[in-house]
Design a protein around this motif. Structure first.
Motif, PDB file in Angstrom:
ATOM      1  N   ILE A 266      -3.645  -4.297 -12.672  1.00 46.31           N
ATOM      2  CA  ILE A 266      -4.553  -3.169 -11.063  1.00 46.31           C
ATOM      3  C   ILE A 266      -4.438  -5.171 -10.056  1.00 46.31           C
ATOM      4  O   ILE A 266      -4.890  -5.676 -10.498  1.00 46.31           O
ATOM      5  CB  ILE A 266      -5.746  -3.833 -11.414  1.00 46.31           C
ATOM      6  CG1 ILE A 266      -5.677  -2.744 -12.891  1.00 46.31           C
ATOM      7  CG2 ILE A 266      -6.264  -2.611 -11.363  1.00 46.31           C
ATOM      8  CD1 ILE A 266      -4.762  -1.276 -12.887  1.00 46.31           C
ATOM      9  N   VAL A 267      -3.112  -4.507  -9.428  1.00 37.53           N
ATOM     10  CA  VAL A 267      -3.333  -5.283  -7.976  1.00 37.53           C
ATOM     11  C   VAL A 267      -3.189  -4.925  -7.117  1.00 37.53           C
ATOM     12  O   VAL A 267      -2.876  -3.931  -6.230  1.00 37.53           O
ATOM     13  CB  VAL A 267      -1.899  -6.077  -8.289  1.00 37.53           C
ATOM     14  CG1 VAL A 267      -1.880  -6.812  -7.224  1.00 37.53           C
ATOM     15  CG2 VAL A 267      -1.823  -6.999  -9.955  1.00 37.53           C
ATOM     16  N   PRO A 268      -4.383  -5.383  -6.427  1.00 36.83           N
ATOM     17  CA  PRO A 268      -4.422  -4.889  -4.925  1.00 36.83           C
ATOM     18  C   PRO A 268      -3.224  -4.799  -4.238  1.00 36.83           C
ATOM     19  O   PRO A 268      -3.140  -5.818  -3.906  1.00 36.83           O
ATOM     20  CB  PRO A 268      -5.942  -5.035  -4.465  1.00 36.83           C
ATOM     21  CG  PRO A 268      -6.408  -5.545  -5.527  1.00 36.83           C
ATOM     22  CD  PRO A 268      -5.971  -6.469  -6.702  1.00 36.83           C
ATOM     23  N   LEU A 293       3.226   2.534  -2.634  1.00 36.71           N
ATOM     24  CA  LEU A 293       3.652   3.672  -3.480  1.00 36.71           C
ATOM     25  C   LEU A 293       4.581   3.221  -4.828  1.00 36.71           C
ATOM     26  O   LEU A 293       3.961   3.212  -5.583  1.00 36.71           O
ATOM     27  CB  LEU A 293       3.139   5.221  -2.833  1.00 36.71           C
ATOM     28  CG  LEU A 293       2.673   6.181  -4.340  1.00 36.71           C
ATOM     29  CD1 LEU A 293       1.177   5.406  -4.458  1.00 36.71           C
ATOM     30  CD2 LEU A 293       2.548   7.782  -3.754  1.00 36.71           C
ATOM     31  N   LEU A 294       5.026   3.506  -4.089  1.00 41.97           N
ATOM     32  CA  LEU A 294       7.097   3.879  -5.078  1.00 41.97           C
ATOM     33  C   LEU A 294       7.559   2.360  -5.678  1.00 41.97           C
ATOM     34  O   LEU A 294       7.220   1.742  -4.543  1.00 41.97           O
ATOM     35  CB  LEU A 294       7.220   4.356  -4.609  1.00 41.97           C
ATOM     36  CG  LEU A 294       6.874   5.940  -4.498  1.00 41.97           C
ATOM     37  CD1 LEU A 294       8.089   6.888  -3.480  1.00 41.97           C
ATOM     38  CD2 LEU A 294       6.823   6.984  -5.410  1.00 41.97           C
ATOM     39  N   ASP A 295       8.257   2.580  -6.798  1.00 41.71           N
ATOM     40  CA  ASP A 295       8.682   0.994  -6.710  1.00 41.71           C
ATOM     41  C   ASP A 295       9.895   1.137  -5.575  1.00 41.71           C
ATOM     42  O   ASP A 295      10.720   2.068  -5.763  1.00 41.71           O
ATOM     43  CB  ASP A 295       9.136   1.881  -8.258  1.00 41.71           C
ATOM     44  CG  ASP A 295       8.592   1.829  -9.343  1.00 41.71           C
ATOM     45  OD1 ASP A 295       6.934   1.503  -9.270  1.00 41.71           O
ATOM     46  OD2 ASP A 295       8.349   1.900 -10.317  1.00 41.71           O
ATOM     47  N   PRO A 296       9.973  -0.608  -5.757  1.00 41.71           N
ATOM     48  CA  PRO A 296      11.122  -0.714  -4.312  1.00 41.71           C
ATOM     49  C   PRO A 296      12.541  -0.103  -5.384  1.00 41.71           C
ATOM     50  O   PRO A 296      12.943   0.394  -6.307  1.00 41.71           O
ATOM     51  CB  PRO A 296      11.208  -1.803  -4.560  1.00 41.71           C
ATOM     52  CG  PRO A 296       9.684  -3.091  -4.811  1.00 41.71           C
ATOM     53  CD  PRO A 296       9.078  -1.810  -6.181  1.00 41.71           C
ATOM     54  N   GLY A 297      13.318   1.078  -3.727  1.00 43.20           N
ATOM     55  CA  GLY A 297      15.083   0.883  -4.673  1.00 43.20           C
ATOM     56  C   GLY A 297      14.012   2.504  -5.496  1.00 43.20           C
ATOM     57  O   GLY A 297      15.189   2.833  -5.392  1.00 43.20           O
ATOM     58  N   GLN A 298      13.334   3.285  -5.498  1.00 43.37           N
ATOM     59  CA  GLN A 298      12.933   4.024  -5.766  1.00 43.37           C
ATOM     60  C   GLN A 298      12.377   5.469  -5.579  1.00 43.37           C
ATOM     61  O   GLN A 298      11.496   5.552  -6.004  1.00 43.37           O
ATOM     62  CB  GLN A 298      12.218   3.984  -7.967  1.00 43.37           C
ATOM     63  CG  GLN A 298      12.601   2.652  -8.762  1.00 43.37           C
ATOM     64  CD  GLN A 298      13.667   3.530  -9.162  1.00 43.37           C
ATOM     65  OE1 GLN A 298      14.282   4.742  -9.731  1.00 43.37           O
ATOM     66  NE2 GLN A 298      15.619   2.841  -8.934  1.00 43.37           N
ATOM     67  N   TRP A 299      13.550   6.147  -4.455  1.00 45.23           N
ATOM     68  CA  TRP A 299      12.931   7.013  -3.804  1.00 45.23           C
ATOM     69  C   TRP A 299      14.044   7.628  -3.316  1.00 45.23           C
ATOM     70  O   TRP A 299      14.996   7.254  -2.791  1.00 45.23           O
ATOM     71  CB  TRP A 299      12.358   6.694  -2.634  1.00 45.23           C
ATOM     72  CG  TRP A 299      11.749   7.854  -1.188  1.00 45.23           C
ATOM     73  CD1 TRP A 299      12.714   7.509  -0.395  1.00 45.23           C
ATOM     74  CD2 TRP A 299      11.642   8.733  -1.762  1.00 45.23           C
ATOM     75  NE1 TRP A 299      11.792   9.085   0.645  1.00 45.23           N
ATOM     76  CE2 TRP A 299      11.122   9.399  -0.313  1.00 45.23           C
ATOM     77  CE3 TRP A 299      10.348   9.130  -3.072  1.00 45.23           C
ATOM     78  CZ2 TRP A 299      10.578  10.683  -0.478  1.00 45.23           C
ATOM     79  CZ3 TRP A 299       9.750  10.534  -2.406  1.00 45.23           C
ATOM     80  CH2 TRP A 299       9.774  11.346  -0.927  1.00 45.23           C
ATOM     81  N   LEU A 300      14.107   8.928  -3.462  1.00 46.02           N
ATOM     82  CA  LEU A 300      15.117   9.789  -3.067  1.00 46.02           C
ATOM     83  C   LEU A 300      14.705  11.420  -2.812  1.00 46.02           C
ATOM     84  O   LEU A 300      14.659  12.058  -3.050  1.00 46.02           O
ATOM     85  CB  LEU A 300      16.085  10.092  -4.016  1.00 46.02           C
ATOM     86  CG  LEU A 300      16.688  10.963  -3.659  1.00 46.02           C
ATOM     87  CD1 LEU A 300      18.185  11.053  -3.256  1.00 46.02           C
ATOM     88  CD2 LEU A 300      18.420  11.432  -5.096  1.00 46.02           C
ATOM     89  N   SER A 487      -6.363  -0.022  -1.028  1.00 46.43           N
ATOM     90  CA  SER A 487      -5.389  -1.141  -1.800  1.00 46.43           C
ATOM     91  C   SER A 487      -4.921   0.025  -2.874  1.00 46.43           C
ATOM     92  O   SER A 487      -4.612  -0.681  -3.855  1.00 46.43           O
ATOM     93  CB  SER A 487      -6.108  -1.904  -1.702  1.00 46.43           C
ATOM     94  OG  SER A 487      -7.440  -1.721  -1.613  1.00 46.43           O
ATOM     95  N   GLU A 488      -5.825   0.402  -3.952  1.00 38.19           N
ATOM     96  CA  GLU A 488      -6.383   0.619  -4.704  1.00 38.19           C
ATOM     97  C   GLU A 488      -5.477   2.230  -5.533  1.00 38.19           C
ATOM     98  O   GLU A 488      -4.857   2.410  -6.722  1.00 38.19           O
ATOM     99  CB  GLU A 488      -7.262   1.041  -5.600  1.00 38.19           C
ATOM    100  CG  GLU A 488      -9.149   0.375  -5.267  1.00 38.19           C
ATOM    101  CD  GLU A 488      -9.962   0.237  -5.200  1.00 38.19           C
ATOM    102  OE1 GLU A 488     -10.466   0.845  -6.560  1.00 38.19           O
ATOM    103  OE2 GLU A 488     -11.127   0.721  -4.516  1.00 38.19           O
ATOM    104  N   THR A 489      -4.774   2.779  -4.217  1.00 38.04           N
ATOM    105  CA  THR A 489      -3.926   3.457  -4.482  1.00 38.04           C
ATOM    106  C   THR A 489      -3.388   3.737  -5.776  1.00 38.04           C
ATOM    107  O   THR A 489      -2.867   4.436  -6.699  1.00 38.04           O
ATOM    108  CB  THR A 489      -3.654   4.086  -3.934  1.00 38.04           C
ATOM    109  OG1 THR A 489      -4.438   4.225  -2.175  1.00 38.04           O
ATOM    110  CG2 THR A 489      -2.643   5.530  -3.372  1.00 38.04           C
TER     111      THR A 489
END
Length: 517
Positions: A266-268, A293-300, A487-489
């Motif tokens: 739980i990291v703002p 929102l997404l993990d780095p490099g994990q978007w297509l 920041s909590e999203t």
């Protein structure tokens, strides 16, 4: 007793002939154009050494004089199975160096066989299209072959993922097999896809239509919406297919390849708070939200150039695979229109078929107004989104970033449309319509009676916002799960997603719903 040596030699001779395809000269010509051969494409798709070919010795079934004696290695298509990142996948790859890759009876039979195997074993299908079309020497048998392929495309739909690569010509009826598949990848050069070519269009209508305007990757990606990805070349197309497969389950009975975390920190993320402009009328780029929102490099992203007012694609949040549906305020203010509704509805239905959780990011002022939209059937097209979300039984998490007005609020997966968790940022406005329009209607007499119309109108607009449109109003009626800081999203979405992965929903038995096509 050992097998006779001449039989072994015959086997090796026949294998060599099949592996040679259309011959060294034709393959080298393709290399000079920056293109790969059918077998090279297959080998590049799969993990090294994992390809197992089926139907290598198949030849054509044409009895036409002068053609019957021709040898067509593999009948111009390579089929088999292999592994992509260790997971099994089925493939067919048309070979343009053999008879122009034309489809005949046995050619179609090989494709049907591999598709049957894919459905029965529950593995994805990748089809690499590079064909001159129907083999005219086989007449009606070629058309029958296309029909058999189409039938299996439909049978496989929603059972196993189907990915089509357009790496060469794909004309006439041949275009319908890719169109029946889930995702289409087209190379930027040396490929085309159309029903009627320039000559036919000119003969039938008198129109001069360069193929670049309707058959190219750019035209299909940005105008018609027929394809989902544009690739620079064969290698890039195969890389996209591999990346796409990395987010997908092998079939509809399994979950996507989640990397489920044991613990979600739980990291703002204070940077998320800085993304939204103070003025609700100022647009912002949704890609900034996705990046955090997404993990780095994990978007297509899927269909990045089509209907850019909505963004769809696959990503991971703390290792868990999600399908993203997001309004794009930086383009057409994020309005929903005919094309964006179609784009989103198709993506939502794919995710639902293959157990991919949906995360919806909402900043939508409504449906696009205008005569062209109304006459074009925005009611029917917008209803596709409503249908797609309501019919979906996968986990559905919605985050209302700013505006969520009218029917578009519902179309972006409100609680009433089946969302499991709904979070809203404090700046969100949830209402039947925008505050300005609503205030002019509700407080019309007060505004007209005021000495300073503009000043009084501004006051009443603010009053309407505070009284009717805050996220707390929706939360007080149970329509919003919680109002959260931006920041909590990431943390709240991840925690909700982790809980919802075990969601199971039963619906009334029926053959299928009737989506408003």
């Amino acid at each position: 007793m050992a097998i006779r040596e001449e039989l072994i030699e015959e086997l090796h001779r026949r294998r060599a002939a099949a592996l040679a395809g259309g011959g060294k000269e034709k393959i080298e010509k393709r290399h000079a154009q920056g293109r790969l051969g059918a077998r090279e494409r297959v080998e590049l798709l799969f993990d090294p050494g994992s390809f197992s070919e089926l139907g290598m010795h198949v030849n054509h079934a044409c009895h036409m004089p002068g053609f019957a004696s021709k040898y067509l290695p593999g009948d111009a298509v390579v089929t088999g199975t292999g592994n992509v990142d260790g997971r099994p996948v089925a493939v067919f790859s048309q070979d343009f160096t053999v008879g122009g890759g034309a489809l005949g009876h046995m050619h179609a039979g090989k494709i049907c066989d591999i598709m049957n195997i894919a459905c029965e074993t529950g593995i994805p299908i990748v089809g690499i299209n590079d064909s001159g079309g129907a083999r005219i020497q086989e007449g009606i048998h070629s058309l029958s072959g296309y029909g058999q392929v189409f039938f299996r495309n439909v049978a496989a739909s929603g059972v196993v993922p189907q990915i089509a690569i357009i790496a060469g010509p794909c004309a006439g009826g041949a275009a319908y097999s890719p169109a029946l598949m889930d995702f289409l990848i087209q190379t930027r050069t040396h490929s085309s896809m159309f029903i009627c070519g320039p000559e036919v269009i000119k003969a039938a209508t008198g129109q001069v239509a360069p193929i670049e305007e309707f058959g190219s990757a750019e035209a299909h990606a940005s105008v018609s919406g027929n394809i989902h990805f544009v690739a620079d070349d064969d290698r890039h197309a195969l890389s996209i297919a591999q990346q796409l497969l990395s987010f997908l389950p092998p079939n509809n009975m399994q979950d996507p390849p989640h990397l489920i975390p044991e613990e979600i920190p739980i990291v703002p993320d204070q940077g998320m708070n800085e993304l939204v402009p103070d003025d609700p009328r100022v647009g912002f780029d949704i890609y900034g939200v996705l990046a955090r929102l997404l993990d780095p490099g994990q978007w297509l992203e899927v269909q990045a150039s089509f209907a850019r007012n909505i963004v769809v694609g696959f990503g991971r949040i703390h290792g868990m695979v999600v399908g993203i549906v997001a309004n794009q305020p930086a383009y057409k203010a994020g309005c929903l229109d005919i094309d964006s509704s179609d784009k989103a509805a198709r993506f939502i239905r794919f995710c639902n078929a293959f157990n991919v959780p949906l995360v919806s990011l909402v900043d939508v002022p409504g449906f696009m107004p205008g005569l062209a939209q109304e006459r074009g059937g925005i009611i029917r097209h917008g209803a596709k989104m409503l249908f797609a979300y309501a019919a979906s039984t996968v986990p559905k998490i919605t985050v209302i970033l700013r505006k969520a007005y009218g029917g578009a609020y519902l179309a972006m997966c409100s609680k009433d449309m089946g969302a499991d968790f709904i979070f809203a940022w404090p700046c969100a406005e949830i209402a039947v319509m925008g505050a300005e329009s609503a205030a002019r209607i509700i407080y019309k007499k007060e505004i007209e009676a005021a000495e300073d119309h503009a000043s009084r109108e501004a006051e009443l607009v603010q009053l309407y916002r505070e009284k009717f449109a805050t996220p707390y109003q929706a939360a007080s009626r149970g329509m919003v799960t919680d109002v959260i800081e931006p920041s909590e999203t990431r943390a709240r979405v991840a925690l909700s997603l982790r809980i919802a992965l075990t969601k199971r929903v039963s619906r009334p038995p029926k053959k299928h719903g009737l989506i408003p096509l």
